[in-house]
Every structure is written in structure tokens, then in C-alpha cells.
Design a protein around this motif. Sequence first.
Motif, short mmCIF file in Angstrom:
data_model
loop_
_atom_site.label_atom_id
_atom_site.label_comp_id
_atom_site.label_asym_id
_atom_site.label_seq_id
_atom_site.Cartn_x
_atom_site.Cartn_y
_atom_site.Cartn_z
N ASP A 1 16.53 43.71 65.30
CA ASP A 1 17.97 43.84 65.52
C ASP A 1 18.50 43.14 66.76
O ASP A 1 19.71 43.09 66.98
CB ASP A 1 18.35 45.33 65.59
N ALA A 2 17.60 42.64 67.62
CA ALA A 2 18.05 41.97 68.84
C ALA A 2 16.89 41.21 69.45
O ALA A 2 15.73 41.57 69.24
CB ALA A 2 18.58 42.99 69.85
N LEU A 3 17.22 40.18 70.22
CA LEU A 3 16.19 39.47 70.99
C LEU A 3 16.19 39.94 72.43
O LEU A 3 15.21 39.78 73.14
CB LEU A 3 16.48 37.96 70.99
N ASP A 4 17.31 40.52 72.84
CA ASP A 4 17.39 41.06 74.19
C ASP A 4 16.53 42.33 74.24
O ASP A 4 16.75 43.28 73.49
CB ASP A 4 18.85 41.39 74.51
N ASP A 5 15.55 42.33 75.13
CA ASP A 5 14.56 43.39 75.11
C ASP A 5 15.15 44.77 75.44
O ASP A 5 14.82 45.77 74.80
CB ASP A 5 13.43 43.05 76.10
N THR A 6 16.05 44.80 76.38
CA THR A 6 16.65 46.09 76.77
C THR A 6 17.43 46.67 75.60
O THR A 6 17.31 47.85 75.27
CB THR A 6 17.59 45.89 77.99
N LEU A 7 18.21 45.80 74.97
CA LEU A 7 19.02 46.25 73.84
C LEU A 7 18.12 46.67 72.66
O LEU A 7 18.35 47.70 72.01
CB LEU A 7 19.98 45.13 73.42
N PHE A 8 17.08 45.89 72.41
CA PHE A 8 16.19 46.23 71.29
C PHE A 8 15.51 47.58 71.53
O PHE A 8 15.43 48.41 70.63
CB PHE A 8 15.14 45.13 71.11
N ARG A 9 15.07 47.78 72.75
CA ARG A 9 14.42 49.08 73.05
C ARG A 9 15.42 50.22 72.88
O ARG A 9 15.08 51.29 72.39
CB ARG A 9 13.86 49.09 74.48
N ARG A 10 16.68 49.97 73.24
CA ARG A 10 17.70 51.01 73.09
C ARG A 10 17.93 51.28 71.59
O ARG A 10 18.10 52.40 71.17
CB ARG A 10 18.99 50.55 73.76
N MET A 11 17.91 50.21 70.79
CA MET A 11 18.18 50.41 69.35
C MET A 11 17.02 51.06 68.63
O MET A 11 17.22 51.88 67.74
CB MET A 11 18.55 49.09 68.69
N ASN A 12 15.78 50.69 69.00
CA ASN A 12 14.66 51.34 68.29
C ASN A 12 14.33 52.70 68.93
O ASN A 12 13.63 53.52 68.34
CB ASN A 12 13.43 50.43 68.16
N ASP A 13 14.84 52.93 70.12
CA ASP A 13 14.75 54.21 70.82
C ASP A 13 13.32 54.77 70.89
O ASP A 13 13.11 55.98 70.87
CB ASP A 13 15.71 55.23 70.16
N ALA A 14 12.35 53.84 70.89
CA ALA A 14 10.96 54.28 70.97
C ALA A 14 10.18 53.34 71.89
O ALA A 14 8.96 53.32 71.90
CB ALA A 14 10.32 54.29 69.58
N ASP A 15 10.95 52.55 72.66
CA ASP A 15 10.38 51.68 73.67
C ASP A 15 9.47 50.57 73.13
O ASP A 15 8.55 50.14 73.83
CB ASP A 15 9.65 52.52 74.74
N PHE A 16 9.72 50.13 71.93
CA PHE A 16 8.96 48.97 71.43
C PHE A 16 9.65 47.69 71.92
O PHE A 16 10.87 47.62 71.96
CB PHE A 16 8.87 48.98 69.90
N ALA A 17 8.83 46.70 72.29
CA ALA A 17 9.35 45.45 72.85
C ALA A 17 9.60 44.42 71.76
O ALA A 17 8.92 44.42 70.73
CB ALA A 17 8.34 44.90 73.86
N VAL A 18 10.53 43.53 71.99
CA VAL A 18 10.80 42.43 71.07
C VAL A 18 9.52 41.63 70.83
O VAL A 18 9.23 41.21 69.70
CB VAL A 18 11.91 41.51 71.65
N ALA A 19 8.74 41.45 71.89
CA ALA A 19 7.52 40.62 71.77
C ALA A 19 6.57 41.19 70.71
O ALA A 19 5.89 40.43 70.02
CB ALA A 19 6.81 40.55 73.13
N ASP A 20 6.51 42.52 70.57
CA ASP A 20 5.63 43.12 69.54
C ASP A 20 6.01 42.59 68.16
O ASP A 20 5.15 42.26 67.34
CB ASP A 20 5.78 44.66 69.50
N VAL A 21 7.31 42.56 67.91
CA VAL A 21 7.78 42.15 66.58
C VAL A 21 7.61 40.64 66.40
O VAL A 21 7.15 40.18 65.34
CB VAL A 21 9.26 42.57 66.39
N LEU A 22 7.95 39.87 67.44
CA LEU A 22 7.79 38.41 67.32
C LEU A 22 6.32 38.04 67.12
O LEU A 22 6.00 37.14 66.33
CB LEU A 22 8.36 37.71 68.57
N ASN A 23 5.42 38.76 67.77
CA ASN A 23 3.99 38.48 67.56
C ASN A 23 3.60 38.83 66.13
O ASN A 23 2.77 38.16 65.52
CB ASN A 23 3.13 39.28 68.55
N GLY A 24 4.18 39.88 65.60
CA GLY A 24 3.92 40.27 64.21
C GLY A 24 4.39 39.19 63.24
O GLY A 24 3.70 38.82 62.29
N ILE A 25 5.59 38.66 63.50
CA ILE A 25 6.13 37.60 62.64
C ILE A 25 5.22 36.37 62.71
O ILE A 25 4.87 35.77 61.68
CB ILE A 25 7.58 37.25 63.06
#
Length: 369
Positions: free
Chosen positions: A155-179
Motif C-alpha cells: 500500500d505504500a513505499l514510504d516505510d513509516t506510512l506502510f508500517r502505520r497501514m499494516n499496523d504490525a511493524d512490517f517494513a516495505v523492504a520485506d515485501v519488495l524482497n518477496g516480490i
Amino acid sequence: MPRRVIPVADLSAAPVITGPVQTPRGVLRDTLARPLRDLRISVTDRCNFRCVYCMPREVFDKNYAFMPHSALLSFEEIERLARLFVAHGVEKIRLTGGEPLLRKNLEFLIERLAQLTTPAGRPLDLTLTTNGSLLERKARSLKDAGLNRVTVSLDALDDTLFRRMNDADFAVADVLNGIAAAQAVGLEPIKVNMVVKRGTNDSEIVPMARHFKGSGAVLRFIEYMDVGTSNGWNMTEVLPSAEVVARIAEHFPLAPLEAHSAAETAQRWGYVDGGGEIGVISSVTRAFCGDCTRARLSTEGKLYLCLFASSGHDLRALLRSGASDAEIGTAVAEIWQGRGDRYSQLRGSSAAISSMPDGRRVEMSYIGG
Ligand code: SAM
Ligand code: SF4
Ligand code: SF4
């Protein structure tokens, strides 16, 4: 503290067969002549994210009663139902949840489903929607088990915003590495789904487009929907897809592309400079119920005919009552042939409201997206 359960308005009972029992065969059509082509199977109601628009932490907290393992359909049960649905015309199966990669040994289920073929002998289109957090670790085993491709939510590339949206402290990098891992093993074409909430992450539309342009992954923007009852949905938070396209086109000119098929939910737009394409899924502002060929099987084996349904048909009860394949296949046929659901087309009308007498709908995390 009492255990909290989200009401899913479960009025369902085991389906009652009204006509003669027949071996499942041939494409089914509902009351609006829509064929049954896609089956979405939710394999768990649990998730390691608490996305604010799907499983808000205030509701899905430590007191929330997730389903016990015995309530879940087993892999054998899922495979049996999938086989009967395929005999009735299903060509595409999507595993979802909750977070499907949390279901233990999911690869065993994928191996079984990958063996199924359509009545014409073609393999199924077998895919999965994931939040991507476990994908880096699992991409290889999913591919080896026979999965064709994946859709990853981000839902976002901005890490702070993404962590706020997933509300479980997962980082954008986790998802990008998965992709990246999914691309490396060939789980392609990869789709990336971004739910757009006006005022929350719409500032990320252009950065996301820029990031995925030319990457080979197809970014799709989904209008924030009024699924379930726990996310406090409000129309003012919906950013129409037309605005998404306009915002991107200001930076990167776009031209409309033909749909791959009538049942495709996304409208496709191509970058004029050849940098690939995006999709927009306008579930709120441009309903596509007329072409909706999707059935959904919940984690505990209830068949839902619409994402916005308030009750399902209890196929698990049939399975566990010892019903034959012909009996279950006949029940599925009768249920689909009686389908008239088109919630998004009716949204806000008295017909939509009266289709949900108690105003309750199943949650997305239960029925699967
Ligand atoms: N956990 C997996 C994931 O997030 O990809 C699979 C299940 S999730 C329910 C499936 C999809 O539904 C995700 O792409 C998610 O962003 C989307 N979704 C959930 N709630 C939504 C809402 N209220 N409006 C629009 N899309 C939503
Ligand atoms: Fe979990 Fe997916 Fe719902 Fe987010 S959208 S809470 S990742 S099920
Ligand atoms: Fe299909 Fe229901 Fe969505 Fe319409 S509202 S497209 S019938 S799932």
C-alpha cells in the motif's frame, strides 16, 4: 475478558438439494447468465498484518476468536471441492485469506490443486494473493509445488506510512524482497495490489507507479471498499480510479488497453513510452457485477456468491455428512444457478440494503479478497 467474535451473520445451513442428483459436469450459469469460472479459496482467517482497512487492531485484538483448526477445511476437503468446481467450469483458483502463507504446509495443497485439469484437459490458472511478508522465504517452494503466479499487496513505499497501514511493524523492504524472490523463481506475471485510501496513502500513488514502471510487475490500484463491518468505511475515503489515472498521467502519459477477458476486474492502462502497464479496480465507482464469475469458499467451507454477502452455503456440513461427489456437485450447481448477487451495482440502493436485513457482512479476512 470475554472472547470477541465478529458476527458474520451466519445464517447458513447445509444446502438442501431440490432436483435430481447428477454428476457435476458443464458450465453453470446464474440467474444473470454469468458462468462460474473463478474460485477463491480462503485457507486461513489469521494474518500477521493488521491492515487498518481490513483487520483493524481494535477489533482483531488478542481477544478475537480465530477459528480452531478443526473448523478449517482440510487439504483433502479443499481438493475434493475444487475438483467438483472445476468439473462445473472453474478455470482459475486463487488462494487467499487472511494471509495464505501462514497456513502450514500450504505447498501440499498447491501440489494437489496443480494436478487438476479442466474438462478440456487444460491446467488451471493457479495463483495466490499474499501480503508478501513470507514470500522471500517461500517463493521457491511455492513455485516447485506448482503455483503459477502471485499477487502481492503493497500500500505504500514510504516505510513509516506502510508500517502505520499494516499496523504490525512490517517494513516495505520485506515485501519488495518477496516480490524480487517471486520474480526470480518465475511466479510471473506478478501483480501488485495497492488499496488507495484518500487522505491516508494517496500521496503514494505516483511514487508507487514510478517504482513499478518498467519492472515487469503490474501495479493495480484498488478503490477502498465497504467490505465487512469492522473497518468503518466511509465514501469520503474512496479515491475514484479516474483520479488515480489522472494523477499518474500527469507524470507518465497513459493510454487505455483492451481487457484480456470480459471477466477481468481491472481496467488496463499502458505507459505510452512502453514502460509496461497499470490496472485500476473500480469496485465502488464502476461496478463490474455484470461480468462477475467468482465464487468464494471461506476457511470453514462456506460458499459465498458475492464479496458482500451476509451468509454462505455450508459445504463443509455436506462434506462431513458423507455426501457423494454427485450430491455435492448438484448442490453447487443449484446454488450457482440461483445466484443473483450484484451488490456493487446496487450499492446504497434499497435493494442492496434489503439484501442484508441485519446490515452485517462477512469480513474480507474471513472470505478472502
Ligand atoms: N493477506 C493477503 C493480502 O493482503 O494480500 C490476502 C488477503 S487480503 C483480504 C486480499 C486483498 O484484499 C488485498 O490486496 C487487500 O489489500 C484487499 N483488501 C482488504 N480489505 C480491503 C478493502 N476494504 N477495500 C479494498 N481492498 C481490500
Ligand atoms: Fe491481512 Fe491481507 Fe487483510 Fe492486510 S489485507 S490484514 S495482509 S488479510
Ligand atoms: Fe461480484 Fe459481488 Fe463484487 Fe458484484 S459486488 S463484482 S457480484 S463480488
